[in-house]
Design a protein around this motif. Structure first.
Motif, short mmCIF file in Angstrom:
data_model
loop_
_atom_site.label_atom_id
_atom_site.label_comp_id
_atom_site.label_asym_id
_atom_site.label_seq_id
_atom_site.Cartn_x
_atom_site.Cartn_y
_atom_site.Cartn_z
N VAL A 115 0.84 -1.21 0.00
CA VAL A 115 0.00 0.00 0.00
C VAL A 115 0.87 1.25 0.00
O VAL A 115 0.61 2.21 -0.75
CB VAL A 115 -0.97 -0.02 1.21
N VAL A 116 1.93 1.27 0.81
CA VAL A 116 2.83 2.42 0.85
C VAL A 116 3.51 2.61 -0.51
O VAL A 116 3.63 3.75 -1.01
CB VAL A 116 3.87 2.25 1.98
N GLN A 156 2.40 1.76 -3.47
CA GLN A 156 1.44 2.28 -4.44
C GLN A 156 1.15 3.76 -4.18
O GLN A 156 1.00 4.54 -5.13
CB GLN A 156 0.14 1.47 -4.40
N MET A 157 1.10 4.17 -2.92
CA MET A 157 0.87 5.59 -2.61
C MET A 157 2.06 6.44 -3.05
O MET A 157 1.88 7.53 -3.58
CB MET A 157 0.57 5.76 -1.12
N PHE A 188 2.03 6.67 -6.85
CA PHE A 188 0.95 7.55 -7.30
C PHE A 188 1.29 9.01 -7.06
O PHE A 188 1.09 9.86 -7.93
CB PHE A 188 -0.35 7.20 -6.60
N SER A 189 1.84 9.31 -5.88
CA SER A 189 2.17 10.71 -5.59
C SER A 189 3.34 11.20 -6.44
O SER A 189 3.43 12.38 -6.76
CB SER A 189 2.48 10.89 -4.10
N PHE A 191 -3.70 0.36 -10.69
CA PHE A 191 -3.32 -0.20 -9.40
C PHE A 191 -3.45 -1.71 -9.47
O PHE A 191 -4.54 -2.24 -9.69
CB PHE A 191 -4.22 0.38 -8.30
#
Length: 176
Positions: free
Chosen positions: A127-128, A130-131, A134-135, A150
């Motif tokens: 999850v980290v 992917q974040m 994305f950012s 995703f």
């Protein structure tokens, strides 16, 4: 001459009643639950995906770092570190999963708890990651729309392993 002695001929061996379970000479261990077997199979699938992912990250670290910078312009200075950490993380999790999968099949309760912890950490890391990606990709198109794909295959498989190993039957079987 005398006739030889006549022995009775039995065509079939005599039938004995089966032993009750509690009087068996060697008690059989309980059967492995299907959920535990499914969790171990999923862990081996995740080992294969982790090895593939780790090798691909290592190849992109050495060969295609400029391509990574072009896709994620927010991580220009962090590219080698991100690729190295991703590769080490994927290979390390694959090694831990394979160790725990083998030990779970040997009915180790500590391996089951370790596998639950590894899958929880794996979900958090995915999850980290992917974040962060994305950012890093978001400033690419200001004022426009951004399409971000995703992939949640690893997260779903890790959740399934958590559910399967977290069941009471798996806990009972792994607790020697």
């Amino acid at each position: 001459m005398a006739d030889p002695p006549q022995y009775p001929v039995y065509h079939y061996p005599p039938q004995y009643p089966p032993y009750p379970y509690q009087f068996a000479p060697y008690p059989q261990p309980p059967r492995r639950p299907g959920l535990t077997t499914a969790a171990v199979v999923l862990m081996w699938i995740l080992v294969g995906l982790g090895l593939l992912n780790g090798v691909l990250w290592a190849v992109s670290l050495t060969a295609n770092a400029d391509l990574f910078v072009r896709f994620y312009p927010g991580l220009e200075g962090w590219t080698p570190l991100v690729l190295l950490l991703s590769s080490v993380q994927a290979l390390g999790l694959a090694a831990l999963r394979s160790l725990f999968a083998v030990r779970i099949m040997r009915r180790s309760a500590s391996a089951r708890r370790g596998a639950l912890a590894v899958e929880g950490v794996s979900i958090g890391l995915q999850v980290v990651a992917q974040m962060v990606l994305f950012s890093a990709m978001a400033p690419l198109q200001e004022g426009g729309t951004l399409t971000y794909q995703f992939d949640c295959t690893g997260i779903i498989l890790s959740i399934l392993v958590l559910c399967f190993l977290g069941a009471a039957r798996s806990a009972r079987w792994c607790d020697r």
